[in-house]
Write an enzyme that holds these catalytic residues in place. Structure first.
Site, PDB file in Angstrom:
ATOM      1  N   GLY A  86       0.830  -1.209   0.000  1.00 56.49           N
ATOM      2  CA  GLY A  86       0.000   0.000   0.000  1.00 56.49           C
ATOM      3  C   GLY A  86       0.856   1.246   0.000  1.00 56.49           C
ATOM      4  O   GLY A  86       2.045   1.179  -0.295  1.00 56.49           O
ATOM      5  N   ASN A  87       0.263   2.366   0.316  1.00 55.40           N
ATOM      6  CA  ASN A  87       1.038   3.601   0.448  1.00 55.40           C
ATOM      7  C   ASN A  87       0.396   4.492   1.503  1.00 55.40           C
ATOM      8  O   ASN A  87      -0.657   4.164   2.041  1.00 55.40           O
ATOM      9  CB  ASN A  87       1.168   4.309  -0.911  1.00 55.40           C
ATOM     10  CG  ASN A  87      -0.179   4.651  -1.494  1.00 55.40           C
ATOM     11  OD1 ASN A  87      -0.923   5.435  -0.937  1.00 55.40           O
ATOM     12  ND2 ASN A  87      -0.498   4.036  -2.634  1.00 55.40           N
TER      13      ASN A  87
END
Ligand code: CTP
Length: 406
Positions: A209-210
Site C-alpha cells: 500500500g502507500n
C-alpha cells in the site's frame, strides 16, 4: 449573487404558519425573484389564494386543472422553470408524502418533477416535530439532498413552548441568498473523484500500500458537492467519511477494483478528478493462505503492473468531458507533470512537490501548481486541503468551463 431574476416555486401547506408565507412571498418579490406559488387544499384553509396571487403577481396553482376552463397546470414545466423550490411551511403530512413519493396533490407532484434544489421549512406542533416518524422522514429527505431549514424554538399555535415554529421569513430569505451566493456553479454536473491509496494483497493478511490518507480527494468531493455537483467518490481504504448528501461513496480496495468502478461510471460523467495514489504494481500471485516464514532467508515477490486508470479514461474521453490528474514529483517537476498530462490526456494537472514541507501525503495542507493543457500555470501558497480543493475546482471548472450537459 442576489435573488434578482431567480425563479422560485413556493409550496405552501396547511399550517397556521401559512400566514408567514405571505410575508415570505413579499420579501422574495422585493428582492427581485419571480415567485410561483403552489398551495395544497389544506393550505387554502389557512390563507387565501387571492392574497397570495396579489403578492406574487401570478395566479396561485393548487389543482392539476383550473376548474371551469380546464387549463392544465404542468408540474413538469414548473420543474424546469424553477431555479429553486421551497416548501414553507412544510407540515408533517407533506414531509411524509415527499419522503415517500406520494404524489396525490399538485405540490408533491411538482416536487417529484423538480430539477432545481429543494428547501423545506417545517412547521408543526412540538410533539409532531419530534415524533420518530417525522424525524425519520426529515432525515430521509436530507439523505435525498433536500435542504432542511430547521424549525425554530418558541411559542407554538397550541400555546405550548418548544421546537416546531417555522423559521422567520427574513431568515429564510437570508438562507436562500446565501445559497445562491456560495456559487452553485456545478449544479446538476456529474463529477467522479478517485481518492486514497490502493491495497494490493499479497496474502490474506498482508498487502502493498502507500501512505495516502484520501484527504485531498475527500476535500475535492465536499467542494464539488457543496457547489451543487452530484459526486461519485471512488475511494481506496480510508478512515475519512464523506458528509455531503450529494456524495455517493464507492469503496474499493485494489487498483483493479478502482479501475472497474471508474470505467463503469465515467461515461455518465461531466468530469473526473484522479487524486488516488494508485499502486503501480501488484503481486503477480496472491496467496490464498498466509505465507509462512519457515526457514526462508530470502523472499522474492514478483510484481506485475496495474492498469492505468487515468490513461484509460483519457482514451475514452468524449468532447466536453474534462479530466484532471495529480502529479507528485521530486525532480524536473513541471516537465514531468506536463509529460504526464500529455500521456494521460488530462485537461489539467495538479502538481505537488515532495520537496515542499507540508505538501503531499498525510498532511492537512498542500502546496500546488495547476498546469493546464493550453499552457496556463498558477502556483498557490501552502494552504489547507479544503482551500486547495476550492482553488482546483475554481481553476478547472470555474466560470462555466464545465459546460456539457449530460
Ligand atoms: N493514476 C491512475 N492510475 C494509475 C496510476 C496513476 O489513475 N494506475 C493517476 C493518479 O491518480 C494521478 C496520475 O495518474 O492523477 C499520476 O499518478 P502518478 O503515480 O504520479 O503517475 P505514474 O503514471 O504512476 O508515474 P510515476 O512513474 O511518476 O509514478
Amino acid at each position: 449573487m442576489s435573488l434578482q431574476g431567480k425563479h422560485i416555486v413556493l409550496g405552501i401547506t396547511g399550517s397556521i404558519a401559512a400566514y408567514k408565507s405571505a410575508i415570505l412571498t413579499r420579501l422574495l418579490v422585493k428582492k427581485g425573484a419571480e415567485v410561483q406559488i403552489v398551495i395544497t387544499s389544506a393550505g387554502k384553509e389557512f390563507i387565501t389564494p387571492v392574497t397570495l396571487s396579489a403578492l406574487s403577481g401570478r395566479p396561485v396553482i393548487s389543482e392539476f386543472f383550473t376548474s371551469g376552463d380546464g387549463t392544465w397546470h404542468s408540474h413538469v414545466d414548473l420543474g424546469l422553470w424553477a431555479d429553486l423550490m421551497i416548501v414553507a411551511p412544510a407540515t408533517a403530512a407533506t414531509i411524509g408524502k415527499m419522503a415517500n413519493g406520494i404524489a396525490d396533490n399538485m405540490l408533491v407532484t411538482t416536487y417529484l418533477s423538480m430539477k432545481a434544489p429543494v428547501f423545506l421549512a417545517p412547521a408543526m406542533d412540538l410533539d409532531m416535530y419530534r415524533h420518530i416518524s417525522t424525524q425519520r422522514n426529515i432525515e430521509k429527505l436530507r439523505g435525498d439532498g433536500i435542504y432542511i431549514i430547521d424549525a425554530a424554538e418558541g411559542e407554538l399555535a397550541s400555546h405550548l413552548e418548544g421546537k416546531g415554529r417555522m423559521e422567520e421569513p427574513e431568515n429564510i430569505v437570508a438562507t436562500l441568498e446565501q445559497f445562491f451566493a456560495t456559487g452553485h456553479d456545478l449544479e446538476k454536473k456529474k463529477i467522479m473523484i478517485t481518492a486514497g491509496p490502493t491495497y494490493e494483497r499479497i496474502d490474506p493478511v498482508r498487502f502493498i500500500g502507500n501512505f495516502s490518507s484520501g484527504k485531498m480527494g475527500f476535500a475535492l468531493a465536499e467542494e464539488c458537492a457543496s457547489r451543487g455537483a452530484e459526486v461519485i467518490l471512488i475511494t481506496g481504504p480510508s478512515a475519512l467519511s464523506a458528509s455531503h448528501p450529494n456524495i455517493v461513496r464507492v469503496n474499493v480496495e485494489s487498483a483493479a477494483e478502482m479501475y472497474d468502478a471508474a470505467l463503469q461510471n465515467f461515461p455518465q460523467m461531466d468530469a473526473a478528478i484522479l487524486s488516488a495514489a494508485v499502486a503501480d504494481y501488484r503481486p503477480e500471485q496472491k496467496s490464498e493462505e498466509k505465507i509462512k516464514r519457515s526457514g526462508k532467508e530470502k523472499f522474492t515477490l514478483s510484481l506485475i503492473s496495474n492498469p492505468d486508470i487515468a490513461a484509460s479514461l483519457g482514451k475514452i474521453k468524449e468532447p466536453g468531458q474534462l479530466t484532471i490528474g495529480f502529479a507528485l514529483e521530486t525532480n524536473d517537476e513541471e516537465h514531468n507533470a506536463m509529460k504526464k498530462m500529455e500521456e494521460k490526456n488530462f485537461d489539467y494537472i495538479v502538481l505537488n512537490s515532495l520537496n515542499d514541507p507540508g505538501a503531499g501525503f498525510g498532511h492537512d495542507t498542500n502546496k500546488v501548481t495547476i498546469l493546464s493543457r493550453n499552457g496556463e500555470k498558477q502556483s498557490f501558497a501552502l494552504k489547507s486541503k479544503d482551500e486547495v480543493a476550492k482553488d482546483i475546482v475554481d481553476n478547472a471548472f470555474g466560470n462555466g468551463k464545465l459546460t456539457m450537459d449530460n
